[in-house]
Design a protein around this motif. Structure first.
Motif, PDB file in Angstrom:
ATOM      1  N   LYS A   1      30.732  21.413 -42.242  1.00  0.00           N
ATOM      2  CA  LYS A   1      30.924  19.993 -42.533  1.00  0.00           C
ATOM      3  C   LYS A   1      32.221  19.497 -41.903  1.00  0.00           C
ATOM      4  CE  LYS A   1      30.592  16.738 -46.383  1.00  0.00           C
ATOM      5  NZ  LYS A   1      30.480  16.590 -47.856  1.00  0.00           N
ATOM      6  N   TYR A   2      32.131  18.387 -41.182  1.00  0.00           N
ATOM      7  CA  TYR A   2      33.273  17.745 -40.521  1.00  0.00           C
ATOM      8  C   TYR A   2      33.981  18.685 -39.541  1.00  0.00           C
ATOM      9  CZ  TYR A   2      32.615  14.625 -44.527  1.00  0.00           C
ATOM     10  OH  TYR A   2      32.086  13.800 -45.472  1.00  0.00           O
ATOM     11  N   ASN A   3      33.222  19.629 -38.978  1.00  0.00           N
ATOM     12  CA  ASN A   3      33.807  20.568 -38.016  1.00  0.00           C
ATOM     13  C   ASN A   3      33.032  20.456 -36.711  1.00  0.00           C
ATOM     14  OD1 ASN A   3      35.626  22.477 -37.148  1.00  0.00           O
ATOM     15  ND2 ASN A   3      34.510  24.222 -37.972  1.00  0.00           N
ATOM     16  N   VAL A   4      33.711  20.078 -35.641  1.00  0.00           N
ATOM     17  CA  VAL A   4      33.059  19.810 -34.364  1.00  0.00           C
ATOM     18  C   VAL A   4      33.631  20.762 -33.307  1.00  0.00           C
ATOM     19  CG1 VAL A   4      32.574  18.074 -32.605  1.00  0.00           C
ATOM     20  CG2 VAL A   4      32.792  17.384 -35.004  1.00  0.00           C
ATOM     21  N   PHE A   5      32.727  21.403 -32.530  1.00  0.00           N
ATOM     22  CA  PHE A   5      33.183  22.238 -31.415  1.00  0.00           C
ATOM     23  C   PHE A   5      32.095  22.265 -30.358  1.00  0.00           C
ATOM     24  CE2 PHE A   5      30.860  25.019 -34.200  1.00  0.00           C
ATOM     25  CZ  PHE A   5      30.176  25.883 -33.372  1.00  0.00           C
ATOM     26  N   THR A   6      32.478  22.551 -29.157  1.00  0.00           N
ATOM     27  CA  THR A   6      31.536  22.569 -28.035  1.00  0.00           C
ATOM     28  C   THR A   6      31.237  23.981 -27.547  1.00  0.00           C
ATOM     29  OG1 THR A   6      33.404  22.235 -26.521  1.00  0.00           O
ATOM     30  CG2 THR A   6      32.186  20.278 -27.233  1.00  0.00           C
ATOM     31  N   ARG A   7      32.222  24.876 -27.618  1.00  0.00           N
ATOM     32  CA  ARG A   7      32.012  26.251 -27.165  1.00  0.00           C
ATOM     33  C   ARG A   7      32.779  27.213 -28.066  1.00  0.00           C
ATOM     34  NH1 ARG A   7      32.680  26.436 -20.651  1.00  0.00           N
ATOM     35  NH2 ARG A   7      34.474  25.079 -21.013  1.00  0.00           N
ATOM     36  N   VAL A   8      32.528  28.499 -27.842  1.00  0.00           N
ATOM     37  CA  VAL A   8      33.188  29.556 -28.615  1.00  0.00           C
ATOM     38  C   VAL A   8      33.916  30.461 -27.633  1.00  0.00           C
ATOM     39  CG1 VAL A   8      32.884  31.478 -30.214  1.00  0.00           C
ATOM     40  CG2 VAL A   8      31.426  29.454 -30.411  1.00  0.00           C
ATOM     41  N   ASN A   9      35.187  30.699 -27.898  1.00  0.00           N
ATOM     42  CA  ASN A   9      35.972  31.610 -27.064  1.00  0.00           C
ATOM     43  C   ASN A   9      35.912  33.014 -27.670  1.00  0.00           C
ATOM     44  OD1 ASN A   9      37.978  32.183 -24.913  1.00  0.00           O
ATOM     45  ND2 ASN A   9      39.275  32.663 -26.674  1.00  0.00           N
ATOM     46  N   ILE A  10      35.429  33.976 -26.896  1.00  0.00           N
ATOM     47  CA  ILE A  10      35.306  35.366 -27.341  1.00  0.00           C
ATOM     48  C   ILE A  10      36.331  36.189 -26.571  1.00  0.00           C
ATOM     49  CG2 ILE A  10      33.741  37.314 -27.671  1.00  0.00           C
ATOM     50  CD1 ILE A  10      31.408  35.354 -27.350  1.00  0.00           C
ATOM     51  N   SER A  11      37.206  36.841 -27.313  1.00  0.00           N
ATOM     52  CA  SER A  11      38.238  37.688 -26.706  1.00  0.00           C
ATOM     53  C   SER A  11      38.078  39.107 -27.217  1.00  0.00           C
ATOM     54  CB  SER A  11      39.637  37.164 -27.044  1.00  0.00           C
ATOM     55  OG  SER A  11      39.790  35.813 -26.621  1.00  0.00           O
ATOM     56  N   TYR A  12      38.329  40.091 -26.361  1.00  0.00           N
ATOM     57  CA  TYR A  12      38.185  41.491 -26.767  1.00  0.00           C
ATOM     58  C   TYR A  12      38.841  42.381 -25.720  1.00  0.00           C
ATOM     59  CZ  TYR A  12      34.286  40.855 -23.508  1.00  0.00           C
ATOM     60  OH  TYR A  12      33.530  40.528 -22.421  1.00  0.00           O
ATOM     61  N   TRP A  13      39.023  43.647 -26.136  1.00  0.00           N
ATOM     62  CA  TRP A  13      39.489  44.695 -25.225  1.00  0.00           C
ATOM     63  C   TRP A  13      38.281  45.541 -24.833  1.00  0.00           C
ATOM     64  CZ3 TRP A  13      44.221  45.396 -23.008  1.00  0.00           C
ATOM     65  CH2 TRP A  13      45.268  44.620 -23.496  1.00  0.00           C
ATOM     66  N   GLU A  14      38.031  45.597 -23.537  1.00  0.00           N
ATOM     67  CA  GLU A  14      36.971  46.444 -23.002  1.00  0.00           C
ATOM     68  C   GLU A  14      37.616  47.739 -22.532  1.00  0.00           C
ATOM     69  OE1 GLU A  14      33.351  45.102 -20.402  1.00  0.00           O
ATOM     70  OE2 GLU A  14      34.982  45.692 -19.069  1.00  0.00           O
ATOM     71  N   GLY A  15      37.691  48.699 -23.461  1.00  0.00           N
ATOM     72  CA  GLY A  15      38.466  49.895 -23.158  1.00  0.00           C
ATOM     73  C   GLY A  15      39.940  49.543 -23.089  1.00  0.00           C
TER      74      GLY A  15
END
Length: 660
Positions: free
Chosen positions: A121-135
């Motif tokens: 509710k009342y939260n707007v976003f267009t994309r999701v940023n995914i961060s991680y360590w690959e090894g």
């Protein structure tokens, strides 16, 4: 060069608008802030001021992640407003609250299913940023294909430990050719996930008879074991750890460290060789023996009366198993291989070898059926250890004489079933010449049996799967439907199943169909069924000329569910008087498609006419005039089977006359 009015967004999602000195045009003017972005516009007036600038305007924005346009309006003494300037700001979206990561079942080696939860509710976003360590490499990417908080991500590498995985909601807005971007904070617990490694390739096994005199050392990097001797332990695990510089394999087949299991302790020690090791070296003093071990000073050979040793029957000669494989297809991160060896489904060996080992040699000391599987495992990093799926399970049989029977991989082709009678059928199939000497298993199960209530079940023999070595299928029941699967068999090994084949037995039909008239408009049909048979229902049909449609055709009158009773009957009413009818009763099966039998079970009948009603009698000039009515208005006499009228007049002196 004073700065224009300032607009900032606080952490609590409040928009702060400050008036600067450069914005002041006249002390008599009124300064108003217009805030647009939500469903309606908001207006706020700065307090009146002289030399000191007024306090900032504070607007509590309802939406997180939405862009707002803040405009400064100057109203002069003539009440004319003028837009001084506009500034666009973007509020920060609320963060993700929880994250779940699952294997993507169609491809767990490269794919995962992300499921995130966040305030909607009342939260707007267009994309999701995914961060991680690959090894040891840090990765980040923007992803937008989330539906109801879920998305499939199929771009990871197999066997890699992905750690410190975080998700941030991203809001973006473009205004006056400039782009604003805001990232939410990270409040969820960072996750980690290891993808499944690919399995090894080209797994194969060879069985080689052991010639002690010609024992040679194998070249290359491989592991060697000796096991599968007679023992009481149902399952035991043994893990062989290999260093970077594996020790040399001696010419003699010496076992690696072997766990000694004790029945009264949960711990175990290791000894250099099991008691059943083929070499005849004596064990060192103080070394504990296995349970049921034979004492070294005990002579197992019997002595006959003459003092000579009785020769023992020849025992099973051990064979050497050579298991080879290739590494999994790249790019797969892996740290070694698991080897699982199962004998007779009750004794299992589980071993681990290093990543650069592609060959395993073992001595099999017991005949029987063996199953082998080699899987890849990955353990580097902080993620849990994961193993690959088993690409191939090898099966083979070692006979008591040392004969090696390889795994059967062929399935029978072109399986057909020919119905010979109402109780027997013949199965046929084709196979390659290499499997010509193999025996077969014909598996039969009834598809009809589960569809019947147990109390009304008319067949029982094939309600559960029945396996036979004969191609002739017997004890079938008329009206039932069956499924047949054929397996090739060589010794105790069974190959893959053939494609299932379905066939049906035509029901035998009813017998002794009998009709009992109940007057001009009703009859009773009764019949018997054979004792041996299975069916879904009886269908009662009748054939007659329908005067309303002016057609003659078979129509269904009634359906009766099958029971275990051998007799059945039905009352048929609302028939037309003096009318020709044909009745038949068929048995319909459960099969798909349905089968029925038989059209020959028919019986014909002409109903009796109704009694006419005499309306008047007149006697005139030596003649008797009689009038009558028949049936109701609209009675069809043109298609009736009534041929003529008969009038009978009987006088007092017993004089009887009749005319037709």
């Amino acid at each position: 060069n004073a700065e224009p009015f300032q607009v900032t967004v606080r952490e609590d999602n409040c928009i702060i608008v400050s008036l600067e000195a450069s914005d002041v045009v006249s002390s008599s003017s009124v300064y108003v802030v217009k805030i647009a972005g939500e469903s309606k516009n908001y207006f706020f007036q700065f307090e009146e001021f002289n030399s000191t600038l007024p306090a900032p305007v504070v607007f509590n924005a309802k939406y997180h992640g939405l862009y707002y346009i803040v405009t400064l309006l100057v109203v002069n003494s003539n009440m004319v407003s003028k837009s001084a300037r506009s500034i666009t700001v973007l509020t920060k979206p609320l963060p993700v609250s929880s994250v779940s990561i699952y294997d993507y079942k169609p491809s767990p080696e490269t794919g995962v299913l992300f499921e995130i939860q966040y305030p909607e509710k009342y939260n707007v976003f267009t994309r999701v940023n995914i961060s991680y360590w690959e090894g040891k490499d840090y990765r980040t990417m923007l992803y937008k294909d989330f539906f109801k908080g879920k998305t499939v991500f199929n771009h990871w590498l197999p066997g890699i430990c992905y750690s410190n995985i975080t998700f941030q909601l991203v809001s973006e807005a473009t205004f006056n050719k400039s782009t604003l971007v805001e990232y939410s904070g990270v409040q969820h617990e960072p996750k980690q996930h290891r993808t499944v490694p690919y399995p090894p390739q080209n797994i194969s096994v060879q069985i080689v008879p052991i010639n002690r005199g010609n024992w040679e050392e194998h070249s290359g990097n491989f592991a060697e074991e000796s096991f599968m001797g007679p023992q009481e332990i149902i399952r035991k695990e043994k893990v062989s750890h290999f260093s970077d510089n594996p020790p040399e394999i001696p010419a003699a087949n010496i076992s690696a460290a072997w766990p000694v299991y004790r029945y009264n302790s949960t711990e175990y020690e290791t000894t250099s060789q099991p008691y059943w090791w083929s070499n005849e070296a004596e064990s060192s003093e103080g070394e504990e023996e296995f349970v049921n071990a034979v004492s070294s000073d005990y002579e197992a050979n019997d002595v006959n009366i003459s003092g000579k040793l009785t020769p023992e029957p020849p025992s099973f000669l051990p064979v050497q198993m050579v298991l080879t494989w290739l590494p999994p297809k790249p790019p797969t991160a892996f740290d070694g291989f698991h080897i699982n060896i199962e004998r007779e489904e009750n004794s299992t060996e589980f071993l681990t070898v290093s990543e650069d080992t592609h060959k395993f040699v073992a001595e099999l000391k017991e005949p029987g059926k063996y199953k082998l599987s080699v899987t890849t495992f990955s353990s580097s990093g902080s993620c849990e250890v994961r193993g690959s799926q088993s690409a191939k399970t090898l099966s083979f049989y070692i006979s008591p004489t040392g004969e090696w029977i390889e795994e059967l991989t062929e399935k029978p082709q072109h399986v057909t079933v020919t119905v010979l009678s109402s109780t027997t059928a013949l199965t046929s199939w084709t196979a390659s010449q290499e499997s010509g000497g193999n025996s077969t298993i014909v598996s039969v199960v009834s598809l009809t049996c589960p569809k019947q209530k147990e109390s009304q079940r008319l067949e029982k023999h094939y309600c559960t799967e029945v396996n036979s070595s004969s191609s002739l299928i017997e004890n079938l029941v008329p009206g039932a439907q069956y499924q047949v699967v054929v397996y090739l068999r060589k010794g105790p090994l069974v190959g893959p199943p053939s494609d299932p084949v379905t066939f049906s037995i035509v029901p035998t039909g009813i017998k002794d169909l009998t009709l009992y008239p109940l007057g001009p408009t009703a009859v009773v049909l009764s019949w018997n069924r054979p004792f041996l048979g299975v069916f879904r229902k009886y269908v009662v049909e009748m054939f007659y000329f329908n005067p309303s449609t002016m057609t003659s055709e078979w129509t269904t009158y009634y359906e009766i569910a099958a029971t275990i009773s051998l007799t059945a009957s039905v009352r048929i009413a609302n028939l037309l008087p003096a009318w020709y009818y044909n009745f038949r009763v068929t048995m319909v099966t459960w099969g798909d498609p349905e089968l029925s039998c038989c059209d020959s079970s028919t019986i014909s009948f002409i109903t009796a006419p109704v009694a006419p009603e005499i309306t008047s009698i007149e006697y005139y000039n030596h003649l008797l005039y009689v009038t009558w009515i028949y049936g109701e208005d609209g009675t069809d006499l043109s298609h009736s089977r009534m041929l003529h009228w008969m009038v009978i007049a009987e006088g007092k002196k017993k004089i009887k006359k009749s005319v037709s």
